[in-house]
Scaffold this motif. Structure first.
Motif, PDB file in Angstrom:
ATOM      1  N   PRO A 184       0.057  68.723 137.423  1.00 53.63           N
ATOM      2  CA  PRO A 184      -0.992  68.871 138.423  1.00 53.63           C
ATOM      3  C   PRO A 184      -1.776  67.570 138.592  1.00 53.63           C
ATOM      4  O   PRO A 184      -1.519  66.599 137.890  1.00 53.63           O
ATOM      5  CB  PRO A 184      -1.896  69.933 137.791  1.00 53.63           C
ATOM      6  N   GLY A 185      -2.716  67.604 139.524  1.00 57.08           N
ATOM      7  CA  GLY A 185      -3.656  66.497 139.656  1.00 57.08           C
ATOM      8  C   GLY A 185      -3.330  65.527 140.759  1.00 57.08           C
ATOM      9  O   GLY A 185      -3.897  64.437 140.799  1.00 57.08           O
ATOM     10  N   LYS A 186      -2.484  65.934 141.684  1.00 59.19           N
ATOM     11  CA  LYS A 186      -2.065  65.021 142.762  1.00 59.19           C
ATOM     12  C   LYS A 186      -3.246  64.412 143.531  1.00 59.19           C
ATOM     13  O   LYS A 186      -3.244  63.212 143.821  1.00 59.19           O
ATOM     14  CB  LYS A 186      -1.117  65.768 143.727  1.00 59.19           C
ATOM     15  N   ASN A 216      -9.259  72.230 140.730  1.00 56.05           N
ATOM     16  CA  ASN A 216      -8.572  73.196 139.867  1.00 56.05           C
ATOM     17  C   ASN A 216      -8.814  72.815 138.410  1.00 56.05           C
ATOM     18  O   ASN A 216      -8.555  71.677 138.008  1.00 56.05           O
ATOM     19  CB  ASN A 216      -7.076  73.188 140.168  1.00 56.05           C
ATOM     20  N   ALA A 253      -6.129  71.006 136.319  1.00 60.26           N
ATOM     21  CA  ALA A 253      -5.830  69.706 136.921  1.00 60.26           C
ATOM     22  C   ALA A 253      -6.952  68.723 136.586  1.00 60.26           C
ATOM     23  O   ALA A 253      -6.706  67.559 136.249  1.00 60.26           O
ATOM     24  CB  ALA A 253      -5.665  69.836 138.421  1.00 60.26           C
ATOM     25  N   SER A 292      -2.326  75.012 137.747  1.00 59.35           N
ATOM     26  CA  SER A 292      -3.472  74.108 137.598  1.00 59.35           C
ATOM     27  C   SER A 292      -4.796  74.851 137.692  1.00 59.35           C
ATOM     28  O   SER A 292      -5.848  74.289 137.429  1.00 59.35           O
ATOM     29  CB  SER A 292      -3.408  73.002 138.639  1.00 59.35           C
TER      30      SER A 292
HETATM   31  O1  MOO Z   1      -1.732  69.646 141.379  1.00 57.85           O
HETATM   32 MO1  MOO Z   1      -3.180  70.434 141.831  1.00 57.85          MO
HETATM   33  O2  MOO Z   1      -3.805  69.206 140.975  1.00 57.85           O
HETATM   34  O3  MOO Z   1      -2.279  71.899 141.754  1.00 57.85           O
HETATM   35  O4  MOO Z   1      -3.852  71.348 140.749  1.00 57.85           O
END
Ligand code: MOO
Ligand SMILES: Nc1nc2c(c(=O)[nH]1)N[C@H]1C(S)=C(S)[C@@H](COP(=O)(O)OP(=O)(O)OC[C@H]3O[C@@H](n4cnc5c(N)ncnc54)[C@H](O)[C@@H]3O)O[C@H]1N2
Length: 392
Positions: free
Chosen positions: A271-273, A291, A294, A357
Motif C-alpha cells: 500500500p501507500g501509492k 488508510n 498505508a 491498507s
Molecule cells: O495503497 Mo493505498 O495506500 O491502498 O492504501
C-alpha cells in the motif's frame, strides 16, 4: 511516480540535519553528538583499588603489618614502608607507597597483620590513573549516539552538557470530515479518528517528544491555514489523508498553494501509492495516505529514515534481513509490495492475514514488513525474501 528505492534516495538527499544544541547530558539519550569530546580528566583520576583487601608495599616475606585503612572517597595519603599494608576497599585511592592490592579472600588475618596465601604480584588489583582514558585524548567523536554507556562514560568524566543535533518538532495534521474522537457516539458515515494516536505513538517511539496534532476538515482554505501553522511550528510535518485524487482531497492542492517543493508524489508500491514528499525552506513534509495501514507502512519505510537523518544518526531506516518465507506470494500489481509479516522464533517469516491498507488488526501482531520488489511477480514458499524489521 517513483520506485521505493528512488523515493528513499530522494528523502535521504533532501532531509536536512538539524542544527546542534547544547543540552544537559541527562536529556540527550538517543541523540547524536555534534562535537568531538576530549577527556577533561584522567580516568580513573587516581590509582584505584579494584578489590576489597589490602594494599601492600611488597617485600620478600608473606607477612605484612597493617598500619591503617583507606576507604572509597578518603583523600588521606598513608605512607607505607616495605612490608606494611593498609586495609583498602574497592574504588579507594591507592597509597603512592603501595604497589599491589591483595584480595581479602587471599590472606589470613592475624590481629594487626596479614599473611598472604600466594606470592604478591606488582600492580595486581590496581586500576592505574588514566587507564581508561588520559586527559586531552579524544573520548568520543562527533556522530556518536548517546547510548546509556556513552552517557555514563561522559558523566564519569564530570561532563554535564554536550552539543547534540536537535530532535525535530513534528506536526501531525489529520484531515477528514468523517473523523470523530473516541467517547463520542458515531453518527452514520462517521468513524473514530485513530491515525493521530498511532502516528504519535510511532513518533514518540523514536524518542521525539515535541509532537503536536492538528485536525482539519476537508476544506481547501482550512487545509491551507492549518498547514501554514504546522510549518511555522514544526521541522517535520506529517499530513494524514486527503492526498488521493477525490474531489474532497485538498492536501496536494494546499501544499502547492503554500509553495511546497514537490520532491515526489506517488510511489510504485502497495500500500501507500499516494505518498507525497516535499520541502518548504528547511522544513520537510510527508503527506501520508489516510488508510491506516498505508499511513503506518509509509511512516516506517520513509519517515523513520528521515528522522534518523535529521537527528544526525547513521542508520538508514528499518533493518533489512533476508529470510525464508513460509507461504508463496504473487505480485500481479507491477508495484512493490509491503506485506504485514511476522518474523518467527525459528527465523522464518510469515505473511499475515488482512493485508488491506484499511486494516490494522493483524498489523498489531506484525514485527516486520516483507518487501517484494516491483520487478518480482512470484516468490515460492521456502524462498528467500527481503524483510524490513521494526525496531523494538
Ligand atoms: O495503497 Mo493505498 O495506500 O491502498 O492504501
Ligand atoms: N480513484 C482513486 N481512488 C483512490 C486511489 C487512486 O489511486 N485512485 N488510491 C487509493 C489509495 S491507494 C489510498 S491509500 C487512498 C488514500 O486516500 P487519502 O490519502 O486521500 O485518504 P482519505 O481518503 O482521507 O482516507 C482513506 C481512508 O482512511 C480513513 N482515514 C483517514 N484518516 C483517518 C484517521 N485519522 N483515522 C482513521 N481512519 C482514517 C478514511 O476514513 C478512509 O477510509 O485513496 C484510495 N483512493
Amino acid at each position: 511516480m517513483v520506485s521505493v528505492e528512488e523515493a528513499l534516495q530522494i528523502i535521504a538527499k533532501n532531509t536536512p540535519i538539524l542544527q546542534s544544541v547544547a543540552l544537559p547530558l541527562t536529556q540527550t539519550k538517543g541523540m547524536v553528538m555534534a562535537q568531538d569530546v576530549l577527556a577533561p580528566i584522567d580516568l580513573p583520576p587516581f590509582d584505584q583499588s579494584a578489590m576489597d583487601g589490602y594494599a601492600i608495599n611488597i617485600h620478600h616475606e608473606k607477612k605484612y603489618t597493617i598500619i591503617g585503612e583507606v576507604a572509597a572517597g578518603d583523600g588521606k595519603e598513608v605512607r607505607l614502608k616495605v612490608g606494611e599494608a593498609v586495609r583498602i576497599f574497592t574504588g579507594a585511592m591507592i597509597p603512592k607507597t603501595a604497589n599491589a592490592v591483595v584480595m581479602q579472600e587471599k590472606v589470613t588475618r592475624l590481629g594487626d597483620s596479614i599473611v598472604l596465601m600466594d606470592e604478591a604480584v606488582t600492580g595486581s588489583n590496581i586500576r592505574p590513573c588514566g587507564e581508561q582514558i588520559t586527559k586531552g585524548v579524544l573520548a568520543l567523536p562527533k556522530g556518536t549516539e548517546l547510548t546509556p554507556p556513552a552517557i555514563g562514560f561522559l558523566a564519569g568524566m564530570g561532563i554535564r552538557e554536550v552539543n547534540v543535533f536537535d530532535k525535530p518538532r513534528v506536526g501531525i495534521v489529520i484531515t477528514g470530515n468523517e473523523l470523530v474522537e473516541g467517547g463520542e457516539a458515531l453518527k452514520p458515515g462517521q468513524i473514530y479518528e485513530g491515525n493521530s494516536k498511532m502516528l504519535l505513538a510511532a513518533v514518540k517511539g523514536y524518542g521525539i517528544e515535541t509532537c503536536t496534532t492538528y485536525q482539519v476538515a476537508d476544506n481547501f482554505m482550512a487545509t491551507c491555514e492549518v498547514l501554514t501553522k504546522a510549518f511555522l511550528e514544526n521541522d517535520v510535518v506529517l499530513v494524514n489523508g486527503g492526498i488521493s485524487v477525490g474531489d474532497h482531497d485538498y492536501v496536494y492542492k494546499a501544499l502547492k498553494a503554500l509553495d511546497v517543493e514537490p520532491l515526489f508524489y506517488k510511489v510504485r508500491q502497495k500500500p501507500g501509492k499516494p505518498l507525497f514528499f516535499g520541502k518548504r525552506g528547511n522544513k520537510i513534509v510527508f503527506a501520508l495516505p489516510g488508510n491506516p495501514a498505508a499511513a503506518l507502512t509509509c511512516f516506517y519505510l520513509y519517515v523513520y529514515p528521515a528522522f534518523q537523518k535529521i537527528m544526525g544518526q547513521l542508520g538508514s531506516g528499518l533493518e533489512r534481513r533476508k529470510l525464508m518465507i513460509t507461504t508463496s506470494v504473487t505480485n500481479t500489481f507491477g508495484r512493490a509490495l509491503l506485506l504485514k509479516a511476522r518474523v518467527l522464533q525459528n527465523g522464518e517469516v510469515e505473511i499475515l492475514e488482512g493485508q488491506s491498507s484499511a486494516m490494522l488488526h493483524t498489523y498489531s501482531l506484525a514485527n516486520a514488513l516483507v518487501y517484494v520488489p516491483e520487478s518480482v511477480s512470484e516468490i515460492h514458499k521456502g524462498g528467500v525474501v527481503e524483510v524490513l524489521v521494526f525496531p523494538n
